[in-house]
Design a protein around this motif. Structure first.
Motif, PDB file in Angstrom:
ATOM      1  N   GLU A  82      77.368  -3.142 -18.077  1.00  0.00           N
ATOM      2  CA  GLU A  82      76.299  -2.507 -18.856  1.00  0.00           C
ATOM      3  C   GLU A  82      75.943  -3.373 -20.064  1.00  0.00           C
ATOM      4  OE1 GLU A  82      74.250  -0.004 -18.132  1.00  0.00           O
ATOM      5  OE2 GLU A  82      75.278  -0.084 -16.200  1.00  0.00           O
ATOM      6  N   ALA A  83      76.955  -3.960 -20.691  1.00  0.00           N
ATOM      7  CA  ALA A  83      76.693  -4.861 -21.817  1.00  0.00           C
ATOM      8  C   ALA A  83      75.926  -6.101 -21.351  1.00  0.00           C
ATOM      9  CB  ALA A  83      78.007  -5.270 -22.494  1.00  0.00           C
ATOM     10  N   PHE A  84      76.349  -6.673 -20.216  1.00  0.00           N
ATOM     11  CA  PHE A  84      75.658  -7.855 -19.686  1.00  0.00           C
ATOM     12  C   PHE A  84      74.201  -7.541 -19.352  1.00  0.00           C
ATOM     13  CE2 PHE A  84      79.965  -9.452 -18.235  1.00  0.00           C
ATOM     14  CZ  PHE A  84      79.974 -10.559 -19.072  1.00  0.00           C
ATOM     15  N   LEU A  85      73.925  -6.334 -18.939  1.00  0.00           N
ATOM     16  CA  LEU A  85      72.575  -5.978 -18.503  1.00  0.00           C
ATOM     17  C   LEU A  85      71.768  -5.276 -19.586  1.00  0.00           C
ATOM     18  CD1 LEU A  85      73.551  -4.757 -14.928  1.00  0.00           C
ATOM     19  CD2 LEU A  85      72.564  -6.963 -15.569  1.00  0.00           C
ATOM     20  N   SER A 126      74.571  -2.449  -6.629  1.00  0.00           N
ATOM     21  CA  SER A 126      73.470  -1.938  -7.453  1.00  0.00           C
ATOM     22  C   SER A 126      73.159  -2.876  -8.617  1.00  0.00           C
ATOM     23  CB  SER A 126      73.768  -0.531  -7.960  1.00  0.00           C
ATOM     24  OG  SER A 126      74.930  -0.529  -8.760  1.00  0.00           O
ATOM     25  N   ASN A 127      74.170  -3.482  -9.209  1.00  0.00           N
ATOM     26  CA  ASN A 127      73.933  -4.432 -10.299  1.00  0.00           C
ATOM     27  C   ASN A 127      73.352  -5.744  -9.784  1.00  0.00           C
ATOM     28  OD1 ASN A 127      74.630  -2.792 -12.474  1.00  0.00           O
ATOM     29  ND2 ASN A 127      76.790  -3.260 -12.239  1.00  0.00           N
ATOM     30  N   LYS A 128      73.757  -6.144  -8.574  1.00  0.00           N
ATOM     31  CA  LYS A 128      73.151  -7.339  -7.971  1.00  0.00           C
ATOM     32  C   LYS A 128      71.663  -7.101  -7.732  1.00  0.00           C
ATOM     33  CE  LYS A 128      77.300  -8.952  -5.618  1.00  0.00           C
ATOM     34  NZ  LYS A 128      77.995  -9.102  -4.338  1.00  0.00           N
ATOM     35  N   LEU A 151      69.772  -7.250 -10.965  1.00  0.00           N
ATOM     36  CA  LEU A 151      69.549  -8.625 -11.416  1.00  0.00           C
ATOM     37  C   LEU A 151      68.511  -9.339 -10.547  1.00  0.00           C
ATOM     38  CD1 LEU A 151      73.241  -9.563 -12.128  1.00  0.00           C
ATOM     39  CD2 LEU A 151      71.390  -9.671 -13.814  1.00  0.00           C
ATOM     40  N   MET A 152      68.576  -9.124  -9.228  1.00  0.00           N
ATOM     41  CA  MET A 152      67.661  -9.813  -8.318  1.00  0.00           C
ATOM     42  C   MET A 152      66.238  -9.267  -8.393  1.00  0.00           C
ATOM     43  SD  MET A 152      70.001 -10.680  -4.962  1.00  0.00           S
ATOM     44  CE  MET A 152      70.492  -9.013  -4.608  1.00  0.00           C
ATOM     45  N   ASN A 153      66.050  -8.173  -9.121  1.00  0.00           N
ATOM     46  CA  ASN A 153      64.713  -7.614  -9.329  1.00  0.00           C
ATOM     47  C   ASN A 153      64.339  -7.592 -10.807  1.00  0.00           C
ATOM     48  OD1 ASN A 153      63.880  -6.858  -6.611  1.00  0.00           O
ATOM     49  ND2 ASN A 153      65.652  -5.512  -6.688  1.00  0.00           N
TER      50      ASN A 153
END
Length: 177
Positions: free
Chosen positions: A64-67, A93-95, A98-100
């Motif tokens: 969550e911090a990274f995103l 879900s995090n991938k 990031l990919m979107n």
């Protein structure tokens, strides 16, 4: 309260809380969140260096911090690129997030990194084949499950995320299956 104290540098205290696996994960999660509020880049750099010691819930807070900003995903992608954080440890879900991403650089870098991880599965299976003859340790296995497998799988409906199958279903299979 620490996040409200703008005059003091509480970095060392937050890092001690995050790094100590004896601390409850809820405390570690709160420390990660607070550290990210106070100093996002420093928090993310710290989490990259200590990724292997973070438990499942703490890793979710770290994600969550990274995103949480436009700059932090770059730190995450750099860490994945240099193998400080394994791509396999990032939830689907995090991938996808990031990919979107709206930032074309993040979108392109993440798509390139995550495409690389779908390499030779036969080689991976062969690499771990010898482990099938070893004696199991359920306590150590649970720790590994929580840090690696729980991103996509559940175990007995108690641990992890129900993206993939509940791994209790494989207990009735032979090790060579």
């Amino acid at each position: 309260m620490i996040a409200l104290d703008k005059k003091s540098d509480n970095t060392a205290l937050l890092e001690q809380i995050i790094a100590n696996p004896a601390n409850p994960e809820t405390l570690q999660e709160a420390a990660i969140h607070t550290y990210n509020v106070l100093s996002p880049k420093a928090a993310c750099d710290y989490m990259v260096r200590h990724w292997k010691t973070l438990g499942f819930d703490a890793r979710e807070s770290a994600m969550e911090a990274f995103l949480s900003s436009t700059e932090n995903p770059k730190i995450l992608l750099q860490a994945i690129g240099n193998n400080s954080i394994p791509a396999s440890g990032i939830s689907w879900s995090n991938k996808v997030r990031l990919m979107n991403d709206g930032n074309v650089d993040i979108l392109n870098r993440s798509r390139k990194l995550f495409a690389m991880e779908t390499g030779n599965r036969d080689g991976v299976i062969k690499k771990y084949q010898t482990a099938l003859s070893l004696q199991g340790d359920t306590a150590r296995g649970l720790v590994i499950f929580k840090s690696v497998c729980a991103t996509c799988h559940t175990l007995e409906g108690k641990y992890g995320n129900a993206f993939g199958t509940d791994l209790v279903s494989i207990s009735n299979r032979a090790a060579s299956s």
